[in-house]
Every structure is written in C-alpha cells, then in structure tokens.
Design an enzyme around this catalytic site. Sequence first.
Site, PDB file in Angstrom:
ATOM      1  N   GLY A   1       0.811  -0.984  -0.072  1.00  0.00           N
ATOM      2  CA  GLY A   1      -0.125   0.015  -0.044  1.00  0.00           C
ATOM      3  C   GLY A   1       0.868   1.187  -0.003  1.00  0.00           C
ATOM      4  N   SER A   2       2.014   1.194  -0.293  1.00  0.00           N
ATOM      5  CA  SER A   2       2.776   2.311  -0.463  1.00  0.00           C
ATOM      6  C   SER A   2       2.429   3.421  -1.377  1.00  0.00           C
ATOM      7  CB  SER A   2       4.123   2.028  -0.582  1.00  0.00           C
ATOM      8  OG  SER A   2       4.591   1.438  -1.862  1.00  0.00           O
ATOM      9  N   ASN A   3       1.918   3.037  -2.560  1.00  0.00           N
ATOM     10  CA  ASN A   3       1.264   3.808  -3.613  1.00  0.00           C
ATOM     11  C   ASN A   3      -0.065   4.440  -2.968  1.00  0.00           C
ATOM     12  OD1 ASN A   3       3.044   4.547  -5.783  1.00  0.00           O
ATOM     13  ND2 ASN A   3       2.803   2.322  -6.555  1.00  0.00           N
TER      14      ASN A   3
ATOM     15  N   HIS B   1       2.476   0.647 -14.007  1.00  0.00           N
ATOM     16  CA  HIS B   1       2.916  -0.470 -14.227  1.00  0.00           C
ATOM     17  C   HIS B   1       4.690  -0.195 -13.974  1.00  0.00           C
ATOM     18  CE1 HIS B   1       3.875  -4.618 -15.830  1.00  0.00           C
ATOM     19  NE2 HIS B   1       4.928  -3.897 -16.394  1.00  0.00           N
TER      20      HIS B   1
END
Length: 189
Positions: free
Chosen positions: A12-14, A103
């Site tokens: 979940g860093s993004n 991506h």
Amino acid sequence: MKRIVILASGSGSNAENIIKYFQNSKIANVTHVLSNNEHAKVFDRCERLQIDASLFDKEAFTEDDTVLSFLQVEADIIILAGFLWRIPANIVAAFPNKIINIHPALLPKYGGKGMYGMNVHKAVKQNNETQTGITIHYVNENYDEGTIIFQAKTTLFPSDSAEDIAAKIHLLEQEHFPRVIEEVISKNG
C-alpha cells in the site's frame, strides 16, 4: 469533488501516497480502498490514515457483481495501486477511461500476466536493459494493454541489482502517480 477508490493487493505504499496527496485537494479525494488480500499491509495504512477499507473475494469481483455495484455507487475514478487481478470486462465497461493502473516498466515491454513487482525488475536486470521506468495507463480487459497516459524513465547501470531497480521505480511512482491522476481528473472533469 471526484471520489477515488483504490484497489490494492499489497503493502500500500502507492495507495498511501495517493491518499496523502489528495487529502486537501479541491478536485478529488480517496474515499475507500478495496483489497483482495486479507494480509495486505494496505489495511494498516488505511487504519492509520482513517480511510475506509474493505476486503473482497474472487466471487464478489468476478461473479456476483458485489464489487461492481459498490464501485458504481462509491467511485468516480478507480486507481489500481499494486492490484494483481485482471479487471473483469463488466467493470471496465462501466468505467471507460476511468480506471488507471501503474506498471513498473516501460510498456509494452515487461507487461502481461505475472509481470508485477520483482518479477518485472528481475526480467529487466536479466535482459541488461540500460533504462526502465513506469507506465501509467488506462485499464482495459487485458493486462497492461490499455492506452498509455504517461511514462517516466530512469537510467540503469550494470551494477544495479533487481532491488536497486525496484528502488528507482518506487521513487518514480511516488513522484509521478498522484500528479498524473490529478491531471487526468482535471482534464476529464
């Protein structure tokens, strides 16, 4: 105010970066995170950031329209942030050019089923690429084949390991993904 729902499968860093970016935005905010992985660290991040998060299974995603029904009520735009399942055709059809993925390579290279995370970085290293990057694209029914919105590149050196490549990609993701989402929302209303 546009409502963003994030789909995430992992750390979940993004997702966290996007949530924080839009916290004080006048055009959009993250209202919910959905995950297909009960062990995903994204749940811990959502709890800390006070963002609603829900778990769903394959049946709810592909067979009984539970996820589609939720998205039709709760989302104006859907962001895939490390989400590993292919998006079903009914969800793609319900949200044309409103589902965005990131991506960790320069598509069309290193895309397709199974090409995510370290699998991509190892393939880039194995092929002795001199550059790689990120691709932000719209989602269609096929893995990594939607229209490209944005790409950013980074130079690679022979001494770079797959882990070094991953770190360079992470920096590009953190720098560009929220901003590009904002640009798409601003442009498309």
